[in-house]
Design a protein around this motif. Structure first.
Motif, PDB file in Angstrom:
ATOM      1  N   GLY A 152      18.917 -14.879  -2.408  1.00  0.00           N
ATOM      2  CA  GLY A 152      17.863 -15.360  -1.521  1.00  0.00           C
ATOM      3  C   GLY A 152      17.596 -14.423  -0.355  1.00  0.00           C
ATOM      4  O   GLY A 152      16.773 -14.718   0.516  1.00  0.00           O
ATOM      5  N   ARG A 153      18.269 -13.278  -0.355  1.00  0.00           N
ATOM      6  CA  ARG A 153      18.103 -12.325   0.736  1.00  0.00           C
ATOM      7  C   ARG A 153      16.743 -11.643   0.624  1.00  0.00           C
ATOM      8  O   ARG A 153      16.228 -11.448  -0.483  1.00  0.00           O
ATOM      9  N   GLU A 154      16.179 -11.272   1.775  1.00  0.00           N
ATOM     10  CA  GLU A 154      14.876 -10.605   1.748  1.00  0.00           C
ATOM     11  C   GLU A 154      15.034  -9.145   1.313  1.00  0.00           C
ATOM     12  O   GLU A 154      15.966  -8.452   1.752  1.00  0.00           O
ATOM     13  N   MET A 155      14.150  -8.721   0.444  1.00  0.00           N
ATOM     14  CA  MET A 155      14.164  -7.327   0.010  1.00  0.00           C
ATOM     15  C   MET A 155      13.717  -6.421   1.161  1.00  0.00           C
ATOM     16  O   MET A 155      12.740  -6.729   1.850  1.00  0.00           O
ATOM     17  N   THR A 156      14.455  -5.317   1.332  1.00  0.00           N
ATOM     18  CA  THR A 156      14.092  -4.383   2.399  1.00  0.00           C
ATOM     19  C   THR A 156      13.998  -2.961   1.839  1.00  0.00           C
ATOM     20  O   THR A 156      14.302  -2.728   0.671  1.00  0.00           O
ATOM     21  N   ALA A 157      13.656  -2.053   2.708  1.00  0.00           N
ATOM     22  CA  ALA A 157      13.528  -0.644   2.304  1.00  0.00           C
ATOM     23  C   ALA A 157      14.850  -0.099   1.779  1.00  0.00           C
ATOM     24  O   ALA A 157      14.858   0.752   0.879  1.00  0.00           O
ATOM     25  N   ASP A 158      15.977  -0.590   2.307  1.00  0.00           N
ATOM     26  CA  ASP A 158      17.285  -0.110   1.822  1.00  0.00           C
ATOM     27  C   ASP A 158      17.473  -0.408   0.337  1.00  0.00           C
ATOM     28  O   ASP A 158      18.068   0.384  -0.397  1.00  0.00           O
ATOM     29  N   VAL A 215      15.147  10.565  -0.148  1.00  0.00           N
ATOM     30  CA  VAL A 215      14.575   9.224  -0.307  1.00  0.00           C
ATOM     31  C   VAL A 215      15.112   8.416   0.872  1.00  0.00           C
ATOM     32  O   VAL A 215      16.321   8.173   0.954  1.00  0.00           O
ATOM     33  N   VAL A 216      14.247   8.045   1.785  1.00  0.00           N
ATOM     34  CA  VAL A 216      14.739   7.435   3.024  1.00  0.00           C
ATOM     35  C   VAL A 216      13.958   6.174   3.404  1.00  0.00           C
ATOM     36  O   VAL A 216      12.780   6.027   3.051  1.00  0.00           O
ATOM     37  N   ALA A 217      14.669   5.309   4.122  1.00  0.00           N
ATOM     38  CA  ALA A 217      14.015   4.123   4.692  1.00  0.00           C
ATOM     39  C   ALA A 217      13.548   4.497   6.092  1.00  0.00           C
ATOM     40  O   ALA A 217      14.367   4.811   6.950  1.00  0.00           O
ATOM     41  N   ILE A 218      12.235   4.491   6.294  1.00  0.00           N
ATOM     42  CA  ILE A 218      11.688   4.843   7.619  1.00  0.00           C
ATOM     43  C   ILE A 218      11.932   3.675   8.579  1.00  0.00           C
ATOM     44  O   ILE A 218      12.337   3.859   9.713  1.00  0.00           O
ATOM     45  N   ASP A 219      11.675   2.485   8.104  1.00  0.00           N
ATOM     46  CA  ASP A 219      12.015   1.270   8.857  1.00  0.00           C
ATOM     47  C   ASP A 219      12.300   0.180   7.825  1.00  0.00           C
ATOM     48  O   ASP A 219      12.410   0.464   6.630  1.00  0.00           O
ATOM     49  N   ARG A 220      12.413  -1.059   8.254  1.00  0.00           N
ATOM     50  CA  ARG A 220      12.813  -2.150   7.351  1.00  0.00           C
ATOM     51  C   ARG A 220      11.864  -2.308   6.154  1.00  0.00           C
ATOM     52  O   ARG A 220      12.273  -2.733   5.075  1.00  0.00           O
ATOM     53  N   TYR A 221      10.591  -1.938   6.365  1.00  0.00           N
ATOM     54  CA  TYR A 221       9.604  -2.173   5.302  1.00  0.00           C
ATOM     55  C   TYR A 221       8.863  -0.904   4.867  1.00  0.00           C
ATOM     56  O   TYR A 221       7.789  -0.996   4.284  1.00  0.00           O
ATOM     57  N   THR A 222       9.423   0.249   5.194  1.00  0.00           N
ATOM     58  CA  THR A 222       8.735   1.491   4.808  1.00  0.00           C
ATOM     59  C   THR A 222       9.732   2.455   4.158  1.00  0.00           C
ATOM     60  O   THR A 222      10.807   2.697   4.689  1.00  0.00           O
ATOM     61  N   VAL A 223       9.312   2.968   3.004  1.00  0.00           N
ATOM     62  CA  VAL A 223      10.165   3.914   2.263  1.00  0.00           C
ATOM     63  C   VAL A 223       9.403   5.214   2.080  1.00  0.00           C
ATOM     64  O   VAL A 223       8.205   5.204   1.754  1.00  0.00           O
ATOM     65  N   LEU A 232       3.416  15.780  -2.120  1.00  0.00           N
ATOM     66  CA  LEU A 232       4.858  16.014  -2.075  1.00  0.00           C
ATOM     67  C   LEU A 232       5.600  14.828  -1.440  1.00  0.00           C
ATOM     68  O   LEU A 232       6.718  14.512  -1.833  1.00  0.00           O
ATOM     69  N   VAL A 233       4.963  14.205  -0.474  1.00  0.00           N
ATOM     70  CA  VAL A 233       5.621  13.098   0.243  1.00  0.00           C
ATOM     71  C   VAL A 233       4.832  11.803  -0.002  1.00  0.00           C
ATOM     72  O   VAL A 233       3.623  11.754   0.239  1.00  0.00           O
ATOM     73  N   TRP A 234       5.553  10.798  -0.477  1.00  0.00           N
ATOM     74  CA  TRP A 234       4.916   9.518  -0.787  1.00  0.00           C
ATOM     75  C   TRP A 234       5.530   8.434   0.094  1.00  0.00           C
ATOM     76  O   TRP A 234       6.757   8.298   0.145  1.00  0.00           O
ATOM     77  N   THR A 235       4.669   7.704   0.772  1.00  0.00           N
ATOM     78  CA  THR A 235       5.164   6.640   1.655  1.00  0.00           C
ATOM     79  C   THR A 235       4.700   5.287   1.108  1.00  0.00           C
ATOM     80  O   THR A 235       3.512   5.113   0.806  1.00  0.00           O
ATOM     81  N   PHE A 236       5.664   4.395   0.974  1.00  0.00           N
ATOM     82  CA  PHE A 236       5.364   3.066   0.432  1.00  0.00           C
ATOM     83  C   PHE A 236       5.610   2.010   1.509  1.00  0.00           C
ATOM     84  O   PHE A 236       6.683   1.998   2.128  1.00  0.00           O
ATOM     85  N   TYR A 237       4.627   1.150   1.736  1.00  0.00           N
ATOM     86  CA  TYR A 237       4.735   0.086   2.739  1.00  0.00           C
ATOM     87  C   TYR A 237       4.996  -1.227   1.996  1.00  0.00           C
ATOM     88  O   TYR A 237       4.143  -1.683   1.226  1.00  0.00           O
ATOM     89  N   ARG A 250       0.859  -1.191   0.000  1.00  0.00           N
ATOM     90  CA  ARG A 250       0.000   0.000   0.000  1.00  0.00           C
ATOM     91  C   ARG A 250       0.884   1.225   0.000  1.00  0.00           C
ATOM     92  O   ARG A 250       2.089   1.139   0.264  1.00  0.00           O
ATOM     93  N   TRP A 251       0.268   2.363  -0.254  1.00  0.00           N
ATOM     94  CA  TRP A 251       1.028   3.608  -0.336  1.00  0.00           C
ATOM     95  C   TRP A 251       0.113   4.774  -0.055  1.00  0.00           C
ATOM     96  O   TRP A 251      -1.112   4.655  -0.148  1.00  0.00           O
ATOM     97  N   GLU A 252       0.717   5.888   0.317  1.00  0.00           N
ATOM     98  CA  GLU A 252      -0.104   7.082   0.547  1.00  0.00           C
ATOM     99  C   GLU A 252       0.693   8.326   0.179  1.00  0.00           C
ATOM    100  O   GLU A 252       1.923   8.344   0.280  1.00  0.00           O
TER     101      GLU A 252
END
Lengths: 344, 507
Positions: free
Chosen positions: B61-67, B96-104, B45-50, B37-39
């Motif tokens: 095989g590594r898990e994709m993260t916000a980084d 462009v920042v990673a808010i946490d492991r799964y949020t950009v 101006l600011v877009w957040t992607f979950y 989801r996203w908002e």
């Protein structure tokens, strides 16, 4: 014989090698300059029309494109002595890597084409020349005219249409059938198959080579057969041949031993040039047969204005020409005693 | 399965994007993809992607993260190559920042109403793998070559998509195989392997398709080849509605095309119906952008072939009486079958009203060079242009915004005052968050641009692709996003191998 070969190496190969090096140096100067004065900004073409100007400018600096051509040439020669031909603007890797990737496929095609071409020339030229005015001669002359008139890519399409599409006897594209894999050693698929002891793959590779090689060979074969025929007809009418015949020597011996050998002197240089030219002229056939060769890579480099790619391919083509010419000279020296002994 | 296609198909099937687009209920919508989801906040101006959890990269095989997403956005925006150009005007690379492991969180330089579409072009790469393979020096400053050299060598794919690279033979083919760990859903009988080849010649295409060794053809074959293919049992020709159009772009700075009356006259001098016969891969244009795009408004007045009307327009022109002094060049490219005939079609009609049009063959390299400046010798430049997302504003931005100057997408070179006004209108529409409002502005733009008479809108481009009917292919039914690469989503296809065996005579 060994004495002959030593003499040939000393007198012919060495001299030709020096001359070829000078020719390659001249070629590099010409193609280097030509590639750079062609229209289009290579850095812009490599990075795309929308890339920011500062990135494109940085790339120009990296490639020394912001410097005069002679300075660029200095950098290029300096890198060449380190075994580098520069980064390809199309593949973004060392051009030497690209050449190593694509050259074997074209070389293999050239080798098979040469085999077909030489065999065909000898058979058709001798048959036709030994029986001038016969039905065989007439038929072969028609074949020769047709062969010369139709370009290699058209042969490629015709052969593909007949033998792949209609009859289904040969594969239409690529170097191996689906499911067959050969670990790369030399890049020559047939040789790699043998090295890996995979006879099925070897047969499959030859099966794939046949149509593109034949397409490339037909035109040159027709032309060379005509030259050989004319030389044969001329030599057969000479006094020494009539003398052999009057002494009762079999026709076959006279034609193949005493008339064919001098007739080849005029044919071999043309054969050599035709074979050498394949490296640059095989483009359309490589495209039609989806053959990953250097000729196709070279044309793509031209379209993308890949400066280093263009220069690399032209130099390899020049090198192949030079080597082929040296081989032709050596063969001629062996065939023709007049050349061997400094006469004629 | 074997498919004759370009790199766009490879990228679309091997790399997942942050969001995606899908054909649903007769239109195209943005759907969640790597972002669940996203908002958008602060007025767009600011877009957040979950992000979706548990998405695995190929090979590592590594898990994709916000980084990884942050790195991918930076990489695409800084490099600005390929589809990266879409992000450049908007994304502030410092924010462009990673808010946490799964949020950009992505902060834009200015509000963007179409950013959802643009996020469908954010291809997420394995940042650790790419960083390990960056080579210096390179053109991208501290990022050197951004790993491009290594990736171009085809060592491996570093995406998370439904298919992964198995074999790359430069100049020959790419083999991709199903990614068993993919988070998404494959069609029940989706192909296990796809071989992507590059054959553009009719004879090998006919041969391979008739032997069922090629399943989907390229789009670039001559029309008669598709007719031949269509006759073969088990092969159909799909008519793909891409967001593409064939334009005859007029250079508005060069006489006599600097006179709007002359440009309008040329509208009337183009025989649209005959064009469709000459180039059957087109449909009649109804607007300045393809008719299947969202937000299209029709031509504000009829566009027709009418020599008398053309003459009337020319008589109002300041060049009337001296038109013969201003010959124009229209170009064509050798590899494009039939394109020269388009030039002759226009030139023949133009001759009847005293306009002189020369038809010049120009190779692609020279075309690219010629279009970098306004004063190079191509008054009329024919070109196929394809938009990147379904809203009409995508094509308008690509075609007529000043950022396209110097590229093959634009040859109009409007005067500074017109271009400034046009840019402002385009940017205003793009910045509008409310879709209805944005489409209304787009419609106004269509009208505004039409009356500048910038191009002859020759026809909507329909891509033909021959395909084996044992493939159940949604795009062939018209269920597709009209962008190159998106028409071949292999994971949505179903292969009927029994039918293939029957056609091969094995049953």
């Amino acid at each position: 014989m060994i004495r002959h070969i030593k003499k040939i190496v000393k007198s012919t190969v060495f001299k030709r090698a020096i001359a070829s090096l000078l020719a390659l140096f001249g070629l590099s100067l010409i193609i280097f300059t030509l590639a750079r004065i062609m229209p289009g900004d290579p850095a812009r073409m490599a990075l795309g029309p929308r890339a920011p100007e500062e990135i494109v400018q940085r790339y120009r600096e990296l490639l020394h494109l912001d410097k005069p051509i002679y300075v660029q040439y200095y950098y290029w020669i300096r890198d060449l002595f380190q075994g580098k031909l520069g980064i390809s603007l199309a593949s973004f890797r060392e051009v030497t890597v690209d050449i190593a990737e694509f050259l074997p496929a074209t070389l293999e095609l050239m080798i098979f084409t040469a085999i077909i071409q030489v065999a065909g020339t000898l058979i058709f030229g001798t048959l036709s020349g030994s029986r001038p005015g016969s039905i065989i001669d007439g038929a072969l002359r028609v074949f020769a005219y047709v062969g010369i008139c139709i370009p290699a890519f058209a042969w490629g399409l015709i052969l593909q249409f007949i033998f792949s599409y209609t009859l289904g006897w040969f594969p239409a594209t690529e170097r191996l059938s689906p499911g067959i894999r050969v670990p790369r050693v030399t890049g020559l698929m047939t040789l790699d198959a043998l090295i890996n002891g995979n006879l099925n793959a070897f047969v499959d590779a030859v099966w794939h080579l046949f149509l593109p090689s034949l397409a490339l060979a037909l035109g040159a074969m027709a032309q060379e057969a005509r030259i050989l025929r004319s030389a044969m007809v001329e030599n057969i009418g000479k006094d020494y041949v009539l003398t052999f015949m009057s002494h009762g020597l079999p026709y076959r011996t006279v034609y193949f031993k005493y008339a064919l050998k001098p007739s080849l002197v005029s044919t071999i240089p043309v054969m050599g040039l035709d074979i050498a030219a394949l490296i640059a002229n095989a483009f359309m056939v490589e495209t039609i047969y989806n053959w990953p060769g250097l000729s196709k890579f070279g044309i793509m480099a031209m379209f993308r204005k890949d400066l280093n790619g263009i220069v690399g391919v032209v130099l390899v083509a020049g090198l192949v020409y030079s080597i082929t010419n040296i081989i032709v000279d050596v063969i001629l020296t062996l065939v023709d005693p007049r050349i061997r002994h400094g006469g004629g | 399965m074997a498919h004759d296609e370009s790199g766009r198909a490879y990228i679309h099937n091997v790399y997942d994007t942050l969001l995606s687009m899908e054909y649903r209920g007769g239109t195209v919508v943005v759907i969640p993809w790597l972002a669940e989801r996203w908002e958008a906040t602060e007025g767009g101006l600011v877009w957040t992607f979950y992000l979706r959890k548990g998405v695995k990269f190929h090979y590592s095989g590594r898990e994709m993260t916000a980084d990884d997403v942050v790195f991918s956005i930076l990489r695409e925006t800084i490099m600005a190559e390929g589809m990266g150009y879409l992000l450049v005007p908007w994304v502030d690379v410092n924010k462009v920042v990673a808010i946490d492991r799964y949020t950009v969180q992505v902060t834009l330089k200015k509000p963007c109403g179409v950013f959802e579409y643009l996020a469908s072009y954010i291809y997420v790469v394995d940042s650790e793998e790419v960083k390990k393979n960056i080579r210096c020096p390179g053109p991208y400053g501290e990022w050197c070559d951004f790993g491009k050299g290594w990736l171009m060598e085809g060592h491996r794919s570093v995406g998370t998509g439904p298919y992964m690279l198995a074999e790359y033979v430069p100049g020959s083919h790419v083999l991709i195989v199903k990614n068993k760990d993919w988070w998404g859903t494959f069609a029940p009988r989706a192909p296990e392997k796809v071989k992507i080849v590059a054959i553009i010649d009719p004879v090998p295409t006919l041969t391979l398709m008739s032997k069922r060794e090629l399943d989907i053809s390229t789009i670039w074959l001559p029309p008669e080849t598709y007719e031949e293919l269509d006759k073969i049992e088990g092969i159909d020709v799909a008519r793909l509605r891409l967001y593409g159009m064939y334009y005859l772009m007029m250079n508005t700075r060069k006489p006599p095309l600097d006179d709007i009356q002359v440009r309008k006259a040329l509208f009337y001098l183009f025989d649209y119906d005959t064009f469709l016969k000459l180039m059957p891969q087109h449909e009649k244009a109804t607007s300045i952008v393809p008719s299947n795009m969202i937000g299209v408004c029709p031509f504000p007045e009829p566009v027709e072939f009418n020599i008398e009307k053309a003459r009337e327009e020319l008589m109002k022109s300041k060049y009337w009486g001296q038109l013969d002094k201003y010959p124009m060049d229209i170009t064509w490219r050798a590899p494009v079958p039939g394109e020269d005939r388009v030039g002759y079609l226009l030139a023949t009609a133009a001759e009847q009203v005293g306009l002189k049009i020369n038809i010049e063959k120009l190779d692609w390299l020279f075309v690219v060079e010629a279009m970098t400046r306004w004063d190079t010798p191509n008054e009329i430049e024919p070109m196929w242009i394809t938009a990147d997302y379904p809203e009409a504003i995508s094509m308008i931005y690509l075609r007529w915004h000043s950022s396209s100057h110097g590229t093959v997408n634009q040859n109009e070179w409007f005067t500074e005052d017109i271009q400034k006004e046009l840019d402002a209108k385009i940017e205003d529409a793009l910045a509008t968050l409310n879709k209805e409002e944005r489409l209304r502005k787009t419609c106004e733009l269509i009208r505004y641009i039409f009356y500048l008479y910038p191009s002859i809108f020759a026809g909507d481009f329909i891509g033909f692709k021959a395909y084996q009917t044992y493939i159940e292919w949604p795009s062939a039914r018209g269920e597709m996003v009209g962008v190159f690469g998106w028409d071949v989503e292999y994971w949505k296809m179903n292969l009927n191998l029994e039918e293939k065996a029957r056609l091969l005579g094995m049953k």
